[in-house]
Design a protein around this motif. Structure first.
Motif, PDB file in Angstrom:
ATOM      1  N   VAL A 190      26.601   5.344  -2.073  1.00  0.00           N
ATOM      2  CA  VAL A 190      26.462   3.788  -1.784  1.00  0.00           C
ATOM      3  C   VAL A 190      24.917   3.587  -1.328  1.00  0.00           C
ATOM      4  O   VAL A 190      24.509   2.578  -1.196  1.00  0.00           O
ATOM      5  N   SER A 191      24.171   4.696  -1.375  1.00  0.00           N
ATOM      6  CA  SER A 191      22.754   4.616  -0.691  1.00  0.00           C
ATOM      7  C   SER A 191      21.938   5.883  -1.533  1.00  0.00           C
ATOM      8  O   SER A 191      22.453   6.783  -2.024  1.00  0.00           O
ATOM      9  N   SER A 192      20.739   5.668  -1.391  1.00  0.00           N
ATOM     10  CA  SER A 192      19.661   6.524  -2.080  1.00  0.00           C
ATOM     11  C   SER A 192      18.399   6.459  -1.119  1.00  0.00           C
ATOM     12  O   SER A 192      18.290   5.683  -0.479  1.00  0.00           O
ATOM     13  N   VAL A 193      17.773   7.467  -1.258  1.00  0.00           N
ATOM     14  CA  VAL A 193      16.603   7.693  -0.644  1.00  0.00           C
ATOM     15  C   VAL A 193      15.324   7.301  -1.355  1.00  0.00           C
ATOM     16  O   VAL A 193      15.059   7.790  -2.579  1.00  0.00           O
ATOM     17  N   LEU A 194      14.517   6.293  -0.861  1.00  0.00           N
ATOM     18  CA  LEU A 194      13.293   5.975  -1.562  1.00  0.00           C
ATOM     19  C   LEU A 194      12.179   6.615  -0.933  1.00  0.00           C
ATOM     20  O   LEU A 194      11.923   6.506   0.309  1.00  0.00           O
ATOM     21  N   GLU A 195      11.461   7.289  -1.873  1.00  0.00           N
ATOM     22  CA  GLU A 195      10.198   7.952  -1.537  1.00  0.00           C
ATOM     23  C   GLU A 195       8.995   7.233  -1.859  1.00  0.00           C
ATOM     24  O   GLU A 195       8.785   6.917  -3.055  1.00  0.00           O
ATOM     25  N   VAL A 196       8.097   6.633  -1.151  1.00  0.00           N
ATOM     26  CA  VAL A 196       7.113   5.598  -1.301  1.00  0.00           C
ATOM     27  C   VAL A 196       5.688   6.789  -0.956  1.00  0.00           C
ATOM     28  O   VAL A 196       5.444   7.009   0.126  1.00  0.00           O
ATOM     29  N   GLU A 197       4.901   6.849  -1.926  1.00  0.00           N
ATOM     30  CA  GLU A 197       3.657   7.478  -2.074  1.00  0.00           C
ATOM     31  C   GLU A 197       2.515   6.334  -2.152  1.00  0.00           C
ATOM     32  O   GLU A 197       2.646   5.760  -2.960  1.00  0.00           O
ATOM     33  N   VAL A 198       1.521   6.403  -1.148  1.00  0.00           N
ATOM     34  CA  VAL A 198       0.738   5.468  -1.060  1.00  0.00           C
ATOM     35  C   VAL A 198      -0.728   6.078  -1.506  1.00  0.00           C
ATOM     36  O   VAL A 198      -1.211   7.195  -0.693  1.00  0.00           O
ATOM     37  N   GLN A 199      -1.395   5.748  -2.509  1.00  0.00           N
ATOM     38  CA  GLN A 199      -2.673   6.364  -2.767  1.00  0.00           C
ATOM     39  C   GLN A 199      -3.773   5.541  -2.632  1.00  0.00           C
ATOM     40  O   GLN A 199      -3.692   4.143  -2.674  1.00  0.00           O
ATOM     41  N   GLY A 200      -5.126   6.077  -2.940  1.00  0.00           N
ATOM     42  CA  GLY A 200      -6.333   5.212  -2.936  1.00  0.00           C
ATOM     43  C   GLY A 200      -6.780   4.713  -1.555  1.00  0.00           C
ATOM     44  O   GLY A 200      -7.857   4.208  -1.490  1.00  0.00           O
ATOM     45  N   PHE A 201      -6.088   5.061  -0.317  1.00  0.00           N
ATOM     46  CA  PHE A 201      -6.543   4.550   0.901  1.00  0.00           C
ATOM     47  C   PHE A 201      -7.234   5.746   1.603  1.00  0.00           C
ATOM     48  O   PHE A 201      -7.955   5.458   2.658  1.00  0.00           O
ATOM     49  N   GLU A 202      -7.622   6.884   1.172  1.00  0.00           N
ATOM     50  CA  GLU A 202      -7.973   7.944   2.097  1.00  0.00           C
ATOM     51  C   GLU A 202      -9.693   7.663   2.248  1.00  0.00           C
ATOM     52  O   GLU A 202      -9.790   7.857   3.393  1.00  0.00           O
ATOM     53  N   THR A 203     -10.125   6.976   1.312  1.00  0.00           N
ATOM     54  CA  THR A 203     -11.687   6.658   1.491  1.00  0.00           C
ATOM     55  C   THR A 203     -11.685   5.592   2.475  1.00  0.00           C
ATOM     56  O   THR A 203     -12.711   5.429   2.991  1.00  0.00           O
ATOM     57  N   MET A 204     -10.834   4.873   2.901  1.00  0.00           N
ATOM     58  CA  MET A 204     -10.938   3.669   3.762  1.00  0.00           C
ATOM     59  C   MET A 204     -10.260   4.068   4.907  1.00  0.00           C
ATOM     60  O   MET A 204     -10.491   3.308   5.996  1.00  0.00           O
ATOM     61  N   LEU A 205      -9.740   5.116   5.321  1.00  0.00           N
ATOM     62  CA  LEU A 205      -8.970   5.534   6.290  1.00  0.00           C
ATOM     63  C   LEU A 205      -9.750   5.266   7.806  1.00  0.00           C
ATOM     64  O   LEU A 205      -9.322   4.911   8.582  1.00  0.00           O
ATOM     65  N   ASP A 206     -10.991   6.233   7.705  1.00  0.00           N
ATOM     66  CA  ASP A 206     -11.648   6.556   8.963  1.00  0.00           C
ATOM     67  C   ASP A 206     -11.875   4.918   9.760  1.00  0.00           C
ATOM     68  O   ASP A 206     -12.218   4.903  10.974  1.00  0.00           O
ATOM     69  N   SER A 207     -12.552   4.083   8.858  1.00  0.00           N
ATOM     70  CA  SER A 207     -13.127   2.785   9.196  1.00  0.00           C
ATOM     71  C   SER A 207     -11.871   1.668   9.354  1.00  0.00           C
ATOM     72  O   SER A 207     -11.969   0.784  10.041  1.00  0.00           O
ATOM     73  N   LEU A 208     -10.580   1.922   8.535  1.00  0.00           N
ATOM     74  CA  LEU A 208      -9.935   0.481   8.401  1.00  0.00           C
ATOM     75  C   LEU A 208      -8.455   1.091   9.011  1.00  0.00           C
ATOM     76  O   LEU A 208      -7.480   0.338   8.950  1.00  0.00           O
TER      77      LEU A 208
END
Length: 508
Positions: A268-286
């Motif tokens: 009745v259920s499943s696991v959803l894995e979400v991978e977020v890409q492209g934010f590494e260069t924005m991480l320090d300031s944002l």
């Protein structure tokens, strides 16, 4: 209730002979509903008598136990005859404690109405919620499902509210059970379309925010009454009660409720894995991205936003996770339901992705990738926004374009500030063109604000003829008609952000 997958606690009236209500001798006490226990031994459930003397009573009926890992208490119902009418109230008792049970104070219980059938769950932030059934004033039908939120200061449930029209009907709703992993409320109703009597239904959400109600179908439901649906810890089976044909009949085939155990034919259920890409260069300031999971809905809801009535899709926020470590997060999703992942980060526009796991294409882990990009601060022209000659009022056709472009962009990204700019050609005086363009930019801003957009997100700026994108005249000095048409335009560009308003917040 299941205290664990090998200990079942249930309520029943015990007797070694058939009880006829009208045959009870005057002055003799009727047998009371009490808690019993059954233990799984070698794959077989075996009854082992009364469960807990502190919860049971020879003076009142007890039933409907509910517990949760986050709560130190078991909640349950006590019912008695008061002034000739059956009256039920909720009680709590500490797990494994030696103190007697305590009645829940008003307004959870009500002096005039019954409060019964508790169920514990959590909201989208992980805080406890108490669901219960009551016939009190303010409901939609005869008995409704209500909920109360947990106050960590007073360590009590407060502010009871009706669960709303996505759960309750004008008939009866009963026996709620909340499944935390997929945020699904299971309940029984004789008001929603079903097979007959009480059927078991399911809706995803919490408190007043719900998706679409679904009948769980045959064979869990039958033409008789089907109630008290619960799932085991593995979510691959559970229990329900029913007076369907085939039970242990005493008076007639459908006289009495029996407990049935069931096994799910499919997950009745499943696991959803979400991978977020492209934010590494924005991480320090944002900062870290915020990933939100919504249950998708095709219906429209009228919402109150900034004291304005706004009509939007009824997507239900299920859970949100801040990516403080790594670039992956995980959700539990219900098979057969459609969801939308929405990702927010300062310096980037919101990104979304629709996902669904069908029974036919089931996988235990569904993987999704969302790539964030820094937004551009360059001006973007909005095509097909027209005005009458020498006018600044928006045409109906222009409003449709604004709805599909700017209105959606600003609603999805309440953190961005847009400059709405209007431009003219060089026909007419400089001052006239400047003021006309300012009025045109202002008309776009006013229209957006009238549709619920925060004025702090918008700046109207007219440039008149100052910023042509092509020459208004040809090289030989003749009029460039096509060029002037291109210069008469409306544009937008991102000029900043509002701190603390990264994602949309709705109130109904």
């Amino acid at each position: 209730m299941l205290k664990n997958d090998s200990l079942l606690i249930f309520a029943s009236v015990y007797s070694d002979s058939l009880i006829e209500e009208k045959a009870i001798e005057p002055g003799k006490k009727k047998n009371k509903n009490q808690f019993f226990k059954a233990v799984m031994t070698d794959g077989v459930w075996k009854g082992e008598g009364l469960y807990d003397d502190l919860m049971n009573s020879s003076e009142v009926d007890v039933a409907n136990g509910a517990l949760h890992l986050k709560s130190p208490y078991i909640y349950y119902t006590r019912c008695a005859i008061v002034s000739g009418k059956r009256k039920c109230d909720l009680y709590k008792i500490r797990k494994g404690g030696s103190e007697p049970a305590a009645i829940l104070p008003e307004p959870i219980n009500h002096s005039k109405y019954s409060t019964t059938q508790p169920a514990l769950g959590t909201d989208k932030n992980g805080s406890l919620i108490l669901y219960f059934v009551s016939d009190r004033d303010g409901g939609r039908g005869r008995t409704d499902i209500w909920y109360a939120t947990y106050d960590s200061i007073t360590n009590s449930f407060v502010n009871p509210q009706n669960a709303g029209s996505k759960i309750n009907t004008r008939m009866d709703e009963a026996t709620p059970f909340f499944e935390d992993r997929t945020r699904a409320l299971y309940f029984s109703s004789n008001g929603w379309p079903g097979m007959g009597g009480f059927d078991i239904f399911k809706n995803i959400g919490s408190d007043k925010e719900w998706g679409e109600v679904k009948n769980v179908g045959y064979p869990l439901n039958s033409p008789a009454d089907d109630l008290y649906y619960i799932l085991n810890s593995k979510r691959d089976g559970g229990f329900l009660t029913s007076n369907r044909d085939g039970g242990f009949s005493i008076k007639h085939p459908n006289c009495c409720d029996d407990i049935y155990e069931f096994k799910q034919k499919a997950p009745v259920s499943s696991v959803l894995e979400v991978e977020v890409q492209g934010f590494e260069t924005m991480l320090d300031s944002l900062g870290e991205p915020l990933v939100s999971l919504y249950l998708s809905s095709a219906d429209s809801c009228v919402r109150l936003k900034d004291n304005k009535i706004v009509k939007e899709l009824c997507d239900v926020l299920i859970k949100e996770i801040r990516l403080t470590e790594g670039n992956k997060c995980y959700f539990n999703i219900s098979v057969g339901s459609e969801y939308e992942i929405k990702t927010y980060q300062s310096g980037s526009l919101a990104k979304s992705l629709k996902i669904k796991v069908s029974k036919e294409e089931y996988t235990d882990t569904l993987k999704a990738i969302i790539r964030l990009q820094e937004y551009s601060k360059d001006a973007i022209m909005i095509k097909n926004i027209y005005y009458e000659y020498k006018k600044f009022e928006l045409t109906e056709a222009s409003k449709l374009i604004i709805d599909s472009v700017l209105l959606k962009l600003l609603r999805d990204n309440p953190h961005i500030i847009l400059e709405i700019s209007a431009h003219t050609d060089s026909v007419g005086s400089f001052n006239y063109n400047y003021h006309l363009s300012q009025r045109r930019a202002r008309s776009v801003v006013d229209y957006l604000v009238s549709n619920g957009i925060d004025p702090d997100q918008l700046k109207a700026q007219g440039y008149g003829e100052l910023k042509p994108i092509v020459h208004n005249t040809n090289l030989d000095g003749t009029d460039n008609v096509e060029g002037r048409a291109m210069n008469r335009r409306t544009e937008f560009r991102i000029i900043g952000e509002i701190k603390g308003k990264l994602k949309p917040e709705y109130s109904r």
